[in-house]
Design a protein around this motif. Structure first.
Motif, PDB file in Angstrom:
ATOM      1  N   ASN A   1     -18.450  62.188  32.055  1.00 45.46           N
ATOM      2  CA  ASN A   1     -19.192  61.073  31.464  1.00 45.46           C
ATOM      3  C   ASN A   1     -18.623  60.666  30.119  1.00 45.46           C
ATOM      4  O   ASN A   1     -18.520  59.473  29.820  1.00 45.46           O
ATOM      5  N   ALA A   2     -18.285  61.663  29.306  1.00 51.11           N
ATOM      6  CA  ALA A   2     -17.753  61.369  27.971  1.00 51.11           C
ATOM      7  C   ALA A   2     -16.478  60.536  28.093  1.00 51.11           C
ATOM      8  O   ALA A   2     -16.304  59.529  27.393  1.00 51.11           O
ATOM      9  N   PHE A   3     -15.591  60.921  29.002  1.00 47.99           N
ATOM     10  CA  PHE A   3     -14.349  60.167  29.196  1.00 47.99           C
ATOM     11  C   PHE A   3     -14.633  58.765  29.756  1.00 47.99           C
ATOM     12  O   PHE A   3     -14.063  57.775  29.293  1.00 47.99           O
ATOM     13  N   ALA A   4     -15.515  58.697  30.761  1.00 50.52           N
ATOM     14  CA  ALA A   4     -15.793  57.393  31.396  1.00 50.52           C
ATOM     15  C   ALA A   4     -16.351  56.402  30.372  1.00 50.52           C
ATOM     16  O   ALA A   4     -15.962  55.228  30.349  1.00 50.52           O
ATOM     17  N   PHE A   5     -17.251  56.852  29.533  1.00 56.58           N
ATOM     18  CA  PHE A   5     -17.867  55.962  28.546  1.00 56.58           C
ATOM     19  C   PHE A   5     -16.860  55.573  27.465  1.00 56.58           C
ATOM     20  O   PHE A   5     -16.804  54.424  27.032  1.00 56.58           O
ATOM     21  N   ALA A   6     -16.079  56.562  27.009  1.00 56.72           N
ATOM     22  CA  ALA A   6     -15.113  56.286  25.936  1.00 56.72           C
ATOM     23  C   ALA A   6     -14.023  55.325  26.415  1.00 56.72           C
ATOM     24  O   ALA A   6     -13.552  54.485  25.642  1.00 56.72           O
TER      25      ALA A   6
ATOM     26  N   VAL B   1     -13.663  68.872  24.026  1.00 55.95           N
ATOM     27  CA  VAL B   1     -13.888  67.592  24.717  1.00 55.95           C
ATOM     28  C   VAL B   1     -13.888  66.437  23.711  1.00 55.95           C
ATOM     29  O   VAL B   1     -13.262  65.393  23.948  1.00 55.95           O
ATOM     30  N   ALA B   2     -14.554  66.632  22.574  1.00 62.81           N
ATOM     31  CA  ALA B   2     -14.590  65.560  21.566  1.00 62.81           C
ATOM     32  C   ALA B   2     -13.180  65.205  21.103  1.00 62.81           C
ATOM     33  O   ALA B   2     -12.830  64.019  20.955  1.00 62.81           O
ATOM     34  N   ALA B   3     -12.342  66.235  20.897  1.00 64.09           N
ATOM     35  CA  ALA B   3     -10.966  65.990  20.432  1.00 64.09           C
ATOM     36  C   ALA B   3     -10.140  65.291  21.516  1.00 64.09           C
ATOM     37  O   ALA B   3      -9.403  64.333  21.231  1.00 64.09           O
ATOM     38  N   GLU B   4     -10.280  65.747  22.759  1.00 64.55           N
ATOM     39  CA  GLU B   4      -9.510  65.141  23.861  1.00 64.55           C
ATOM     40  C   GLU B   4      -9.900  63.676  24.067  1.00 64.55           C
ATOM     41  O   GLU B   4      -9.054  62.812  24.295  1.00 64.55           O
TER      42      GLU B   4
ATOM     43  N   LYS C   1     -11.256  61.613  21.875  1.00 59.35           N
ATOM     44  CA  LYS C   1     -10.779  60.813  20.721  1.00 59.35           C
ATOM     45  C   LYS C   1      -9.292  60.514  20.883  1.00 59.35           C
ATOM     46  O   LYS C   1      -8.838  59.383  20.683  1.00 59.35           O
ATOM     47  N   ASN C   2      -8.562  61.548  21.242  1.00 58.09           N
ATOM     48  CA  ASN C   2      -7.123  61.438  21.390  1.00 58.09           C
ATOM     49  C   ASN C   2      -6.742  60.450  22.489  1.00 58.09           C
ATOM     50  O   ASN C   2      -5.898  59.567  22.301  1.00 58.09           O
TER      51      ASN C   2
ATOM     52  N   GLU D   1     -14.366  56.882  18.177  1.00 54.44           N
ATOM     53  CA  GLU D   1     -14.883  57.938  17.305  1.00 54.44           C
ATOM     54  C   GLU D   1     -15.675  58.918  18.160  1.00 54.44           C
ATOM     55  O   GLU D   1     -16.379  58.496  19.099  1.00 54.44           O
ATOM     56  N   THR D   2     -15.568  60.190  17.831  1.00 53.42           N
ATOM     57  CA  THR D   2     -16.351  61.185  18.563  1.00 53.42           C
ATOM     58  C   THR D   2     -17.023  62.148  17.590  1.00 53.42           C
ATOM     59  O   THR D   2     -16.623  62.246  16.431  1.00 53.42           O
ATOM     60  N   MET D   3     -18.039  62.787  18.089  1.00 52.27           N
ATOM     61  CA  MET D   3     -18.746  63.808  17.315  1.00 52.27           C
ATOM     62  C   MET D   3     -19.045  64.956  18.257  1.00 52.27           C
ATOM     63  O   MET D   3     -19.239  64.732  19.448  1.00 52.27           O
ATOM     64  N   HIS D   4     -19.081  66.164  17.741  1.00 53.27           N
ATOM     65  CA  HIS D   4     -19.494  67.300  18.569  1.00 53.27           C
ATOM     66  C   HIS D   4     -20.533  68.089  17.807  1.00 53.27           C
ATOM     67  O   HIS D   4     -20.560  68.076  16.569  1.00 53.27           O
TER      68      HIS D   4
END
Ligand code: NAP
Length: 260
Positions: free
Chosen positions: A21-26, A45-48, A50-51, A56-59
């Motif tokens: 989900n994080a990847f799909a949304f980003a 996951v947050a770093a991947e 973002k990269n 922007e990401t937060m964990h």
């Protein structure tokens, strides 16, 4: 970019469906906050994300069963991104199995605490800002066990039935406010949760994990496991502007295992 500049908070984002989900949304432009108890996983996951996606990401390490932890994380999201989250994916969950007569208080309470209370705490924390803004999306990852029963998973099934009741009730309460609340009900998905279930079957019954995997694939008319990305694709539709007419639903992603 269907979610450009939206803020999405994804619980249980450290692996499996939450990670997808994080990847799909980003990839659709959302900034994402990834939370779970295991800090090393949410950091990664947050770093991947973002990269790969340039958002922007937060964990944050967070136990969704703990209301104070949830309140702290929502405050952290607002502080980090400058505003509260637009999209909440309640994905954190646990699933263990035991014969019903051996279901002790601790086992029962733990399933309700994470799967149902956690969803409640996060929805309650997210909604005020969504209502004030007149736009919001809440997506609860339930299960087809939220619609049907199955042996040895009474606590899990009860918690997921509860998530559907919560989803439907709040959806109707906020229907005129630009906020939608929906659930997704996956069948067996190719994640660690399913791997652990197979290991338990092997340990408890002596049946091999490979045989057990074939048996759970046969439960799906498509004879396969669902992939985490398939669940994320439905979440993306629900999160988007185009999904605004879908409210109070519990959408199966299970190859046709459950037809209601
Ligand atoms: P998973 O690979 O085990 O991932 C679960 C995620 O939830 C992890 O990031 C885990 O991280 C987090 N989590 C668990 N307890 C938590 C807590 N108390 N507070 C915060 N985070 C917590 O499982 P998955 O398959 O991706 O499952 C995701 C969701 O889909 C669950 O709600 C599950 O019930 C549902 N689902 C899964 C399947 C399936 O076949 N896999 C089928 C139907 C529904 P930590 O352990 O580090 O906290």
């Amino acid at each position: 970019m269907r979610l450009a500049n939206k803020i999405a908070l994804i619980t249980g984002g450290g692996r499996g469906i939450g990670r997808a989900n994080a990847f799909a949304f980003a990839r659709e432009g959302a900034h994402v906050a990834v939370v779970a108890r295991t800090e090393s996983e949410v950091v990664r996951v947050a770093a991947e994300v973002k990269n790969e996606c340039g958002v922007e990401t937060m964990h944050a390490a967070c136990d969704v069963a703990n209301a104070a932890d949830v309140a702290r994380v929502f405050a952290q999201v607002t502080a980090t991104f400058g505003r509260a989250c637009d999209i909440l994916v309640n994905n954190a969950g646990i699933a263990e199995s035991v014969p019903f007569v051996k279901t002790d208080d601790e086992f029962w309470q733990r399933h309700l605490a994470v799967n149902l209370n956690g969803t409640f705490y996060c929805m309650r924390a997210a909604l005020p800002a969504m209502l004030e803004r007149g736009w919001g999306r809440i997506i609860n990852i339930a299960s087809i066990a939220g619609k049907t029963g199955a042996p040895y998973i009474a606590a899990y099934a009860a918690s997921k039935h509860g998530v559907l009741g919560l989803t439907r009730s709040v959806a109707l309460e906020v229907a005129t406010k630009g906020v939608t609340v929906n659930a997704i009900c996956p069948g067996y998905v190719d994640t660690d949760m399913t791997t652990r279930a197979l290991e338990r079957i092997e340990a408890k019954t002596g049946r091999s994990a490979t045989d057990a995997l074939e048996a759970i694939k046969r439960m799906n008319p498509q004879q396969r496991l669902v992939m985490p990305e398939e669940v994320a694709a439905v979440a993306l539709l629900l999160a988007s502007d185009e999904g605004r007419g879908i409210n109070g639903q519990a959408i199966n992603v299970d190859g046709g295992t459950v037809l209601f």
